[in-house]
Design an enzyme around this catalytic site. Structure first.
Site, PDB file in Angstrom:
ATOM      1  CB  CYS A 169     -37.420 -13.386  12.890  1.00 35.88           C
ATOM      2  SG  CYS A 169     -37.830 -11.747  12.266  1.00 35.88           S
ATOM      3  NE  ARG A 197     -37.589 -15.527   9.609  1.00 40.23           N
ATOM      4  CZ  ARG A 197     -36.454 -16.125   9.949  1.00 40.23           C
ATOM      5  NH1 ARG A 197     -36.387 -17.440  10.009  1.00 40.23           N
ATOM      6  NH2 ARG A 197     -35.383 -15.415  10.242  1.00 40.23           N
ATOM      7  CG  ASP A 253     -34.950 -14.392   6.887  1.00 39.10           C
ATOM      8  OD1 ASP A 253     -35.981 -13.815   6.469  1.00 39.10           O
ATOM      9  OD2 ASP A 253     -33.986 -13.782   7.378  1.00 39.10           O
TER      10      ASP A 253
END
EC number: 3.1.3.48
Length: 149
Positions: A9, A15, A115
């Protein structure tokens, strides 16, 4: 065969560490790690991500964010990203890796996973749900590839 998986990520604090631990939970025989395109190097998991994960009996303890590199990419059989733009960024870093880069949400209609960094707990919960679903789908697909039920 995919035995070593890298999850990517941006900051490697929300994440990808969650996705890494979920993949390990659902497919314990895999080697799974995570990294970030703009990693907050040396930082632990985001407190909100860790709290949501903990509420689902998943520990992000001892996570340490690290930066992606071409060298790191070469160590893995499969690289899973959260967003399509991450695929493009990885191809800029290591163009030869393109054939082994896919979305973490590949089995969920090529879904991008947003996100949640610096957003509400509800945002983290929603992202956790997407990550868990995608991790289960990847585990099923990888089991099928290996001839396991």
């Amino acid at each position: 065969m995919f035995n070593k998986i890298l999850v990517v990520c941006v900051g490697n604090v929300c994440r990808s560490p969650t996705a890494e631990r979920l993949l390990k939970r659902f497919h314990p025989s895999l080697t799974v790690a995570s990294a970030g395109l703009g990693a907050l190097v040396g930082k632990g998991a985001d407190p909100a991500a860790a709290s949501v994960a903990s509420a689902h009996d998943l520990s992000l303890e001892n996570h340490c964010a690290r930066q992606i590199s071409a060298r790191l990419c070469r160590e893995y059989d499969l690289i899973l990203t959260m967003e399509k733009r991450h695929i493009a960024a990885l191809c800029d870093i290591a163009p030869e890796m393109r054939s082994k880069v896919m979305l973490f949400g590949h089995w969920d209609s090529e879904r991008e996973i947003p996100d949640p960094y610096r957003k509400s707990r509800d945002a983290f919960e929603a992202v956790y749900t997407l990550l868990e679903r995608s991790a289960r789908q990847w585990a099923q697909a990888l089991n099928a590839e290996q001839g396991k039920p």
